[in-house]
Design an enzyme around this catalytic site. Structure first.
Site, PDB file in Angstrom:
ATOM      1  N   LYS A  42       1.251  -1.389   0.110  1.00 27.22           N
ATOM      2  CA  LYS A  42       0.040   0.003   0.202  1.00 27.22           C
ATOM      3  C   LYS A  42       0.882   1.231  -0.019  1.00 27.22           C
ATOM      4  O   LYS A  42       1.100   2.646  -0.374  1.00 27.22           O
ATOM      5  CB  LYS A  42      -1.046   0.052   1.274  1.00 27.22           C
ATOM      6  CG  LYS A  42      -1.498  -1.534   1.486  1.00 27.22           C
ATOM      7  CD  LYS A  42      -3.074  -1.287   2.613  1.00 27.22           C
ATOM      8  CE  LYS A  42      -2.120  -1.319   4.058  1.00 27.22           C
ATOM      9  NZ  LYS A  42      -1.266  -1.995   4.521  1.00 27.22           N
ATOM     10  N   ARG A  65      -9.661   0.107   8.862  1.00 32.19           N
ATOM     11  CA  ARG A  65      -9.077  -0.940   9.094  1.00 32.19           C
ATOM     12  C   ARG A  65     -10.071  -1.862   9.908  1.00 32.19           C
ATOM     13  O   ARG A  65      -9.857  -2.339  10.407  1.00 32.19           O
ATOM     14  CB  ARG A  65      -7.791  -0.144   9.407  1.00 32.19           C
ATOM     15  CG  ARG A  65      -6.924  -0.863   9.924  1.00 32.19           C
ATOM     16  CD  ARG A  65      -5.476  -1.004  10.257  1.00 32.19           C
ATOM     17  NE  ARG A  65      -4.194  -1.226   9.998  1.00 32.19           N
ATOM     18  CZ  ARG A  65      -3.088  -1.093   9.308  1.00 32.19           C
ATOM     19  NH1 ARG A  65      -3.158  -0.099   8.814  1.00 32.19           N
ATOM     20  NH2 ARG A  65      -1.954  -1.475   9.748  1.00 32.19           N
ATOM     21  N   ARG A 107      11.714  -5.954   4.805  1.00 31.69           N
ATOM     22  CA  ARG A 107      11.208  -4.971   4.528  1.00 31.69           C
ATOM     23  C   ARG A 107      12.779  -3.243   5.420  1.00 31.69           C
ATOM     24  O   ARG A 107      12.555  -3.703   7.158  1.00 31.69           O
ATOM     25  CB  ARG A 107       9.700  -4.390   5.570  1.00 31.69           C
ATOM     26  CG  ARG A 107      10.072  -2.552   4.925  1.00 31.69           C
ATOM     27  CD  ARG A 107       7.735  -1.882   4.789  1.00 31.69           C
ATOM     28  NE  ARG A 107       7.544  -2.646   6.463  1.00 31.69           N
ATOM     29  CZ  ARG A 107       5.767  -2.436   5.684  1.00 31.69           C
ATOM     30  NH1 ARG A 107       5.215  -2.409   5.364  1.00 31.69           N
ATOM     31  NH2 ARG A 107       5.378  -2.890   7.088  1.00 31.69           N
ATOM     32  N   ARG A 132      11.339  -1.295  11.090  1.00 32.56           N
ATOM     33  CA  ARG A 132      10.447  -0.560  11.497  1.00 32.56           C
ATOM     34  C   ARG A 132      10.401  -1.666  12.900  1.00 32.56           C
ATOM     35  O   ARG A 132      10.423  -2.531  12.896  1.00 32.56           O
ATOM     36  CB  ARG A 132       8.792  -0.273  10.919  1.00 32.56           C
ATOM     37  CG  ARG A 132       8.610   0.341   9.935  1.00 32.56           C
ATOM     38  CD  ARG A 132       7.478   0.558   9.243  1.00 32.56           C
ATOM     39  NE  ARG A 132       6.654   0.305  10.041  1.00 32.56           N
ATOM     40  CZ  ARG A 132       4.955  -0.584   9.530  1.00 32.56           C
ATOM     41  NH1 ARG A 132       4.698   0.029   8.104  1.00 32.56           N
ATOM     42  NH2 ARG A 132       4.044  -1.320  10.482  1.00 32.56           N
ATOM     43  N   ARG A 186       0.074  -9.303  13.307  1.00 33.84           N
ATOM     44  CA  ARG A 186      -0.639  -7.479  12.373  1.00 33.84           C
ATOM     45  C   ARG A 186      -1.483  -8.944  12.240  1.00 33.84           C
ATOM     46  O   ARG A 186      -2.813  -8.268  11.020  1.00 33.84           O
ATOM     47  CB  ARG A 186       0.191  -6.967  11.845  1.00 33.84           C
ATOM     48  CG  ARG A 186       1.178  -6.145  13.251  1.00 33.84           C
ATOM     49  CD  ARG A 186       2.506  -5.546  12.483  1.00 33.84           C
ATOM     50  NE  ARG A 186       2.433  -5.091  11.181  1.00 33.84           N
ATOM     51  CZ  ARG A 186       3.359  -4.829  10.744  1.00 33.84           C
ATOM     52  NH1 ARG A 186       4.627  -5.129  10.430  1.00 33.84           N
ATOM     53  NH2 ARG A 186       3.064  -3.880   9.336  1.00 33.84           N
TER      54      ARG A 186
END
Ligand code: AMP
Length: 209
Positions: free
Chosen positions: A13, A88, A127, A155, A166
């Protein structure tokens, strides 16, 4: 062009939102980015959000609804906006409808990026984000030319354990949001497993249809 980029964490996204921002000159509104900024600035909101985010849980609807309500009133959203990571929950979708109604706007399209759970885990654990530019990389699939120059960081919630949580939260609380928009005929699915360029091309085709 008022759109929502929808998908599991790590579906792409943020990466795609940045491409669309470049092409159309409309802002990316990422609730995750807004919350991470609050954490970096050590605001009371940031301190409250950090615990939930680090555990892979959602921040309360009231908090994010308030953040988005304020953001959407800004002048740069006049020509359109790209929502990334919001709504969300179904309650957030309902709140968004009210916010937009007051602004005489509505969501036009919801682009859903489809990516398998295995790929999500691989993508998120690899990532890295550039501290300098905010650009998103993957250590294996999309590394920067000069790693030192980009000053990459991971992160706090991009570890394997938190990713599993998650994904669970996504399947339970966020996936129903898609049905909310499907009922309104606004959902367009895109194969999020393709190359970055191909995905961008597919999204643009949908937006310009
Ligand atoms: P993201 O950057 O979109 O992956 O979001 C990172 C984390 O921020 C999420 O795991 C949540 O803890 C929190 N967050 C971001 N957006 C929302 C939202 N719309 N509602 C609740 N929590 C959110």
């Amino acid at each position: 062009m008022n759109i929502i980029l929808f998908g599991a964490p790590g579906a792409g996204k943020g990466t795609q939102a940045k491409e669309l921002t470049k092409k159309y000159g409309i802002p990316q509104i990422s609730t995750g980015d807004i919350l991470r900024e609050a954490i970096a600035n050590q605001t009371p909101l940031g301190l409250e959000a950090k615990k939930l985010m680090d555990g892979g849980n959602l921040v309360s609807d009231d908090i994010v609804n308030g953040l988005v309500g304020t953001r959407l009133k800004k002048a740069d959203c006049e020509k359109g906006f790209i929502l990334d990571g919001f709504p969300r929950t179904v309650a957030q979708s309902e709140s968004l409808d009210k916010i937009l109604e007051n602004l005489n706007k509505k969501i036009e399209k919801v682009i859903a990026l489809d990516v398998s759970d295995d790929e999500i885990i691989e993508r998120i654990t690899g990532r890295r984000v550039s501290k300098k530019t905010g650009k998103i990389y993957h250590i294996k699939y999309n590394p920067p030319i000069d790693e030192k120059e980009e000053d990459l960081e991971q992160r706090a919630d991009d570890n394997r354990e938190t990713v599993m949580k998650r994904l669970e939260v996504y399947n339970k609380q966020t996936a129903p949001v898609l049905d909310y928009y499907k009922k309104q005929g606004k959902v367009f699915n895109v194969d999020g497993g393709k190359s970055l360029e191909e995905i961008t091309k597919n999204i643009i085709e949908i937006l310009e249809k």
